[in-house]
Design an enzyme around this catalytic site. Sequence first.
Site, mmCIF file in Angstrom:
data_model
loop_
_atom_site.group_PDB
_atom_site.id
_atom_site.type_symbol
_atom_site.label_atom_id
_atom_site.label_comp_id
_atom_site.label_asym_id
_atom_site.label_seq_id
_atom_site.Cartn_x
_atom_site.Cartn_y
_atom_site.Cartn_z
ATOM 1 C CE LYS A 84 -4.308 -1.864 0.943
ATOM 2 N NZ LYS A 84 -5.600 -2.028 1.375
ATOM 3 C CE LYS B 249 -6.572 -8.170 -1.646
ATOM 4 N NZ LYS B 249 -7.143 -7.925 -0.334
ATOM 5 C CE LYS C 203 -11.777 -2.509 0.637
ATOM 6 N NZ LYS C 203 -12.412 -3.143 1.754
HETATM 7 P P1 ATP Z 1 -9.158 -4.815 -0.596
HETATM 8 O O1 ATP Z 1 -7.825 -5.432 -0.833
HETATM 9 O O2 ATP Z 1 -10.186 -5.162 -1.602
HETATM 10 O O3 ATP Z 1 -9.049 -3.346 -0.322
HETATM 11 P P2 ATP Z 1 -9.195 -5.549 2.117
HETATM 12 O O4 ATP Z 1 -8.638 -6.886 2.397
HETATM 13 O O5 ATP Z 1 -8.316 -4.390 2.356
HETATM 14 O O6 ATP Z 1 -9.760 -5.523 0.657
HETATM 15 P P3 ATP Z 1 -11.722 -5.905 3.559
HETATM 16 O O7 ATP Z 1 -12.928 -5.564 2.791
HETATM 17 O O8 ATP Z 1 -11.663 -5.453 4.954
HETATM 18 O O9 ATP Z 1 -10.458 -5.235 2.940
HETATM 19 O O10 ATP Z 1 -11.485 -7.464 3.529
HETATM 20 C C1 ATP Z 1 -12.330 -8.198 4.348
HETATM 21 C C2 ATP Z 1 -11.898 -9.605 4.419
HETATM 22 O O11 ATP Z 1 -11.973 -10.176 3.123
HETATM 23 C C3 ATP Z 1 -10.476 -9.819 4.893
HETATM 24 O O12 ATP Z 1 -10.461 -10.936 5.773
HETATM 25 C C4 ATP Z 1 -9.711 -10.146 3.646
HETATM 26 O O13 ATP Z 1 -8.660 -11.034 3.898
HETATM 27 C C5 ATP Z 1 -10.777 -10.817 2.787
HETATM 28 N N1 ATP Z 1 -10.541 -10.588 1.357
HETATM 29 C C6 ATP Z 1 -10.416 -9.396 0.720
HETATM 30 N N2 ATP Z 1 -10.161 -9.568 -0.591
HETATM 31 C C7 ATP Z 1 -10.152 -10.914 -0.790
HETATM 32 C C8 ATP Z 1 -9.949 -11.748 -1.948
HETATM 33 N N3 ATP Z 1 -9.723 -11.232 -3.137
HETATM 34 N N4 ATP Z 1 -10.027 -13.085 -1.779
HETATM 35 C C9 ATP Z 1 -10.273 -13.643 -0.556
HETATM 36 N N5 ATP Z 1 -10.451 -12.920 0.561
HETATM 37 C C10 ATP Z 1 -10.398 -11.575 0.455
#
Ligand code: ATP
Length: 328
Positions: free
Chosen positions: A111, A193, A196
Site C-alpha cells: 500500500k 487479488k 476494491k
Molecule cells: P481490498 O484489498 O479489496 O481493499 P481488504 O482486504 O483491504 O480488501 P476488507 O474488505 O476489509 O479489505 O477485507 C475483508 C476480508 O476479506 C479480509 O479478511 C480479507 O482477507 C478478505 N478478502 C479481501 N479480498 C479478498 C480476496 N480477493 N479473496 C479472498 N479474501 C479476500
Amino acid sequence: MKRMLSGIKPTGQLHLGSYIGALRNFVNFQDDYELFCFIANLHCVTFYQEPQQLKKNLKDSIALYLACGLDPQKCTIFLQSDVPAHAQLGWLLTCQSYMGELSRMTQFKEKSAKQTDGITAGLFTYPSLMAADILLYDADYVPVGDDQKQHVELARNLAARFNNRYGETFVLPEPVTPKIGARIMSLSDPTKKMSKSDGINKGCIYLLDDLNAARKKIMSAVTDNLAKINYDKENQPGISNLLEIMSALSDEPIESIVNRYQGCGYGQLKKEAADIVCDTLAQIQEKYNEVIASGKMEEILKQGAEKANKISYKKLKKVQKKMGVDIF
Ligand code: ATP
Ligand code: LTN
C-alpha cells in the site's frame, strides 16, 4: 464455546473476494462459536476518505453483514469507533511493536508503494490496532482471507511478547482461512487479488453490482489459450479462479466441476459461473433492500457496542494495571 472475531474495513464497497474469503464464513461459524464481527472504521482512515462516501460504505457494509446472514441474536455486531478500548489498547500495543516487524508487513509495503500523496503513520501502525481488535476479546480464532494472515500472526506475537513481559494476559489467536477461496483473484488480471482498489474495473464484482454488469465481468474474465479446463493455478490462473468461485458458492468440489466440463469450451464454464454468481448476488441484494427498509441497523449496533464495551473495558483495565499505567 471458543471465541471468534473478525472485521471488515469498508474503504470501498464489499466485493465477491471479501464475501468468499471472509463474510460468508462468518455466517457459517456463528452457530458453533461465540462470534464478534465488527466494522473496522478506524482502519479505513489510514488514507483520506471522502466523509459522505465513507458513511455510505459503512452503512452498506453493516446492511451487507445482515443481508449475508449474520444474525444479531447469534453474534455481536458493532462499529469499532463505538468501542473506545480499541484505540486505547491500540496505542499500548503500538508501544510493544517494533519498527522492524511493522516494516515487514506485506500490506504496508504494497500500500505504501502505491500511495502517491503521503504515507500516514496510521498506515504503518495499523497492524498494532488490528492486534488490539483481536486481543481485547481473547479471540481463539480469526477468520480472514489470505492477505490478513500475516497481521493475525503479528497479533499472536504481540500477545506472546506481552504475556512474557507482564504475565499471562492475552489468549494467542490463530488465523482461520477457507480451504477454497482464501484468495479470489481479479477477473481482469488473475495474477492479482480481487480488490476494491480496482475501482470500477472489470476485475472486481461488487456485492451490490447490477446483475447484468456482474454477468458481463464474468463473461469477459481473462483466461488463457490452452483450451482445457483444469485446476492449475500456476499455468491457468484465470480458469482456476473461476473454478474456485463456482466451488465456493455452490459447495461442489472443484474436481467434480472439472470432470463435468471435460471437452467443453470456456464460454460454457463462464456461463455457469455467471449464473452461480448472479444467483448469489440476487439473494444478497434482496435481503440488503429488506435490511435497509427495516431501519433496524442503529439498534443492532447499539446493542453490539454495549456488549463489546463491557468485555473490552475489563481487558483494557487489566492491561493498564499490568503495565503500571493505572495507579488505583
Ligand atoms: P481490498 O484489498 O479489496 O481493499 P481488504 O482486504 O483491504 O480488501 P476488507 O474488505 O476489509 O479489505 O477485507 C475483508 C476480508 O476479506 C479480509 O479478511 C480479507 O482477507 C478478505 N478478502 C479481501 N479480498 C479478498 C480476496 N480477493 N479473496 C479472498 N479474501 C479476500
Ligand atoms: N485489517 C483487516 C480488517 C480488520 C480485521 C481486524 C480483521 C481490522 N481489524 C481484526 C480481523 C480481525 C482488513 O484490512 N481486511
